[in-house]
Enzyme design. Structure first.
Site, PDB file in Angstrom:
ATOM      1  CD1 TRP A  64      -1.548   2.410   2.168  1.00 56.86           C
ATOM      2  CD2 TRP A  64      -3.012   1.417   0.707  1.00 56.86           C
ATOM      3  NE1 TRP A  64      -2.855   3.069   1.726  1.00 56.86           N
ATOM      4  CE2 TRP A  64      -3.683   2.530   1.050  1.00 56.86           C
ATOM      5  CE3 TRP A  64      -3.746   0.517  -0.391  1.00 56.86           C
ATOM      6  CZ2 TRP A  64      -4.894   2.987   0.612  1.00 56.86           C
ATOM      7  CZ3 TRP A  64      -5.017   0.954  -0.622  1.00 56.86           C
ATOM      8  CH2 TRP A  64      -5.583   2.208  -0.453  1.00 56.86           C
ATOM      9  CB  CYS A  87       4.522 -10.117  -1.798  1.00 56.58           C
ATOM     10  SG  CYS A  87       3.652 -11.797  -1.844  1.00 56.58           S
ATOM     11  CB  VAL A  88      -1.023  -8.498  -2.202  1.00 57.59           C
ATOM     12  CG1 VAL A  88      -2.680  -8.389  -1.730  1.00 57.59           C
ATOM     13  CG2 VAL A  88      -0.315  -6.929  -2.288  1.00 57.59           C
ATOM     14  CB  ILE A  89      -0.956 -13.892  -0.075  1.00 53.96           C
ATOM     15  CG1 ILE A  89       0.653 -13.984  -0.367  1.00 53.96           C
ATOM     16  CG2 ILE A  89      -1.266 -15.072  -0.283  1.00 53.96           C
ATOM     17  CD1 ILE A  89       1.576 -14.604   0.356  1.00 53.96           C
ATOM     18  CG  HIS A  95      -6.684  -5.875   3.082  1.00 56.23           C
ATOM     19  ND1 HIS A  95      -6.881  -4.684   3.548  1.00 56.23           N
ATOM     20  CD2 HIS A  95      -5.473  -6.481   3.034  1.00 56.23           C
ATOM     21  CE1 HIS A  95      -5.664  -4.497   3.712  1.00 56.23           C
ATOM     22  NE2 HIS A  95      -4.889  -5.294   3.479  1.00 56.23           N
ATOM     23  NE  ARG A 134       3.105 -16.039  -9.898  1.00 55.15           N
ATOM     24  CZ  ARG A 134       2.515 -17.237  -9.681  1.00 55.15           C
ATOM     25  NH1 ARG A 134       2.956 -17.987  -8.745  1.00 55.15           N
ATOM     26  NH2 ARG A 134       1.566 -17.542 -10.536  1.00 55.15           N
TER      27      ARG A 134
END
Length: 161
Positions: A64, A87-89, A95, A134
């Site tokens: 963010w 990184c967004v999981i 969210h 990745r």
């Protein structure tokens, strides 16, 4: 999920990063993943001639915050490219969608407002394992791809000035 092949597979010739100045913003959230991306990114930049002192690494709390920091860096007009690593999981709430989408939009806005390449290095995955796959050098090696994109775009923008 990423498809077969890689951005790096499409490159032709050697990218000489001598004289380029690269800023890397790296989120601390999911440190194991972002740290691996950062390590591969810096190693690749140095392997392509970017001097260690010409690479500035700054940490931010999470994905963010990447656009805010990128905007500040771009305004300094010191860097040929900015790499934003995060990184967004996906979890159980929406969210994920807000953070991933706004990080991408914010980084795009910075790149257009300041006329500096901003490389989107925010992994968006369903699972932690996908992100690890990745990030690893023996996996998809996205950190290397981020560095190569920064080199290519930094050199292109220099040529177009």
């Amino acid at each position: 999920m990423s498809g077969p092949g890689s951005y790096a597979d499409a490159l032709q010739g050697r990218l000489d990063g001598s004289g380029l100045r690269i800023a890397i913003l790296c989120a601390r959230f999911h440190e194991e993943i972002t740290g691996a991306l950062l390590e591969r990114c810096t190693t690749t930049l140095e392997a392509h001639g970017v001097e260690g002192e010409s690479i500035r690494v700054l940490r931010v709390p999470g994905a963010w915050e990447l656009p805010q920091a990128a905007g500040r860096l771009a305004g300094l007009e010191r860097y040929d490219a900015i790499v934003a690593i995060g990184c967004v999981i996906r979890g159980e709430t929406p969210h994920f969608d807000f953070v991933a989408g706004e990080a991408a939009r914010g980084l795009t806005d910075v790149s257009l407002a300041y006329d500096v390449p901003v490389i989107l290095g925010v992994l968006t995955t369903e699972t932690e394992q996908q992100a690890l796959d990745r990030a690893r050098q023996d996996g998809q090696d996205k950190g290397r791809e981020l560095a190569l994109a920064a080199l290519e775009m930094g050199l292109l923008f220099r040529e177009l000035t």
